[in-house]
Design an enzyme around this catalytic site. Structure first.
Site, PDB file in Angstrom:
ATOM      1  N   GLY A   1     -11.078   6.711 -17.268  1.00  0.00           N
ATOM      2  CA  GLY A   1     -10.108   7.731 -17.633  1.00  0.00           C
ATOM      3  C   GLY A   1      -9.104   7.092 -18.447  1.00  0.00           C
TER       4      GLY A   1
ATOM      5  N   HIS B   1     -13.311   5.473 -26.455  1.00  0.00           N
ATOM      6  CA  HIS B   1     -14.078   6.200 -25.460  1.00  0.00           C
ATOM      7  C   HIS B   1     -14.681   7.468 -26.367  1.00  0.00           C
ATOM      8  CE1 HIS B   1     -11.137   4.680 -22.354  1.00  0.00           C
ATOM      9  NE2 HIS B   1     -12.446   4.317 -21.918  1.00  0.00           N
TER      10      HIS B   1
ATOM     11  N   GLN C   1     -13.397  -2.245  -7.742  1.00  0.00           N
ATOM     12  CA  GLN C   1     -13.788  -3.425  -8.998  1.00  0.00           C
ATOM     13  C   GLN C   1     -12.364  -3.805  -8.930  1.00  0.00           C
ATOM     14  OE1 GLN C   1     -14.923  -0.262 -11.776  1.00  0.00           O
ATOM     15  NE2 GLN C   1     -13.865  -1.370 -13.481  1.00  0.00           N
TER      16      GLN C   1
HETATM   17  O1  PAF Z   1     -15.376   0.023 -17.986  1.00  0.00           O
HETATM   18  C1  PAF Z   1     -14.978   0.804 -17.234  1.00  0.00           C
HETATM   19  O2  PAF Z   1     -14.017   1.677 -17.653  1.00  0.00           O
HETATM   20  C2  PAF Z   1     -15.341   0.331 -15.922  1.00  0.00           C
HETATM   21  O3  PAF Z   1     -15.515  -0.748 -15.593  1.00  0.00           O
HETATM   22  C3  PAF Z   1     -16.726   1.464 -15.517  1.00  0.00           C
HETATM   23  C4  PAF Z   1     -17.756   0.746 -16.425  1.00  0.00           C
HETATM   24  C5  PAF Z   1     -16.248   2.964 -15.691  1.00  0.00           C
HETATM   25  C6  PAF Z   1     -17.028   1.234 -14.072  1.00  0.00           C
HETATM   26  O4  PAF Z   1     -16.151   1.657 -13.228  1.00  0.00           O
END
Ligand code: PAF
Length: 279
Positions: free
Chosen positions: A31, A37, A61
């Site tokens: 988001g 994006h 993460q």
């Molecule tokens: O690049 C990101 O936004 C994130 O690391 C991903 C690939 C959506 C994984 O949570």
């Protein structure tokens, strides 16, 4: 545009389409969407029939809880952007949906996992590959689109895909920059106006290295780049390297193929990364 929150509902929607030979693409995101994006959605639309964008701030993460808590979540704005970009499906699961119970995840991502970002964000790529595998299992995509800004992430995801032999093509798309050169990132909204000015040294340095690549040796380029980055107040350099684009090991031979310059720095309170392909 369909907004879906559960894996079951997503599979119910996508499986018949897959059986009807429709090409499905996923654009995984956390988001706080920006033009970078949107460019991934546009690239996905060119190559697939159905584009699914996931919005999920993946806790596994994050190495710093505060970073997870302050991660921007402008959901209404994101949904509007996806609608405008022509995305057909948004997948926005809860944490419970993606992680219903305690689970172990560890895969061998090779030595590159521990270099660069891996050194500063321990375990980060285990978390990234864990959630991307879950998203791929839920969507069963033919193609998946990621930004080149997260250069090491793309490598790690390719490694995960190869490990599980997944039938998905990973597409890395060019970095989208603001007019002044700053690489677009969801984290840029945390930059104060002064930070934002300071942050420009990252892209300026990368551009300098690219422009002078023929003129100077790699050690000289590294020295000049480091000097440039350290000359700006409020920029705390984590690393600047010229590396092999597969192994991420530092490269000193200019004639080697697949060279990339990568930088990470804290600008004010915000950690930024950027990179440029050199040949
Ligand atoms: O690049 C990101 O936004 C994130 O690391 C991903 C690939 C959506 C994984 O949570």
């Amino acid at each position: 545009m369909e907004i879906i929150n559960t894996i079951a509902a997503l599979k119910m929607l996508l499986e018949p389409l897959k059986q009807a030979q429709q090409k499905i693409a996923i654009v995984p995101t956390m988001g706080a969407l920006h033009k970078g994006h949107v460019s991934l959605i546009a690239a996905a639309k060119q190559q697939a029939d159905i584009v699914v964008c996931s919005i999920f701030v993946n806790p596994t993460q994050f190495t710093d809880v505060k970073d997870l808590e302050k991660y921007p979540r402008p959901l209404e704005h994101d949904i509007q952007m996806l609608e405008d970009a022509g995305c057909q499906v948004v997948f926005m699961p809860s944490v419970k949906e993606m992680y219903p119970g305690a689970e172990e995840w560890h895969i061998d991502l090779g030595n590159a996992e521990f270099l660069l970002e891996g050194e500063f964000r321990k375990g980060h790529y285990q978390g990234v590959t864990q959630i991307v595998k879950k998203l791929f299992d839920a969507v069963n995509p033919d193609l998946a689109f990621f930004g080149q800004k997260d250069f090491q992430q793309v490598l790690m995801i390719k490694k995960m895909v190869a490990t599980f032999n997944l039938p998905v093509q990973i597409v890395s798309c060019p970095i989208i920059r603001d007019a002044d050169g700053l690489a677009m990132s969801s984290r840029n909204i945390h930059l104060t106006p002064a930070d934002r000015q300071h942050a420009l040294i990252l892209s300026k340095t990368l551009q300098f290295v690219k422009e002078h690549f023929q003129q100077y040796s790699i050690p000289v380029l590294l020295e000049k780049a480091t000097e440039m980055l350290q000359s700006v107040n409020g920029v705390e350099l984590d690393y600047f390297t010229i590396a092999n684009g597969e192994t991420l090991l530092p490269e000193s031979n200019k004639n080697a193929e697949n060279l990339v310059a990568l930088v990470a720095a804290k600008v004010g309170e915000t950690r930024l990364i950027d990179n440029i392909l050199l040949n």
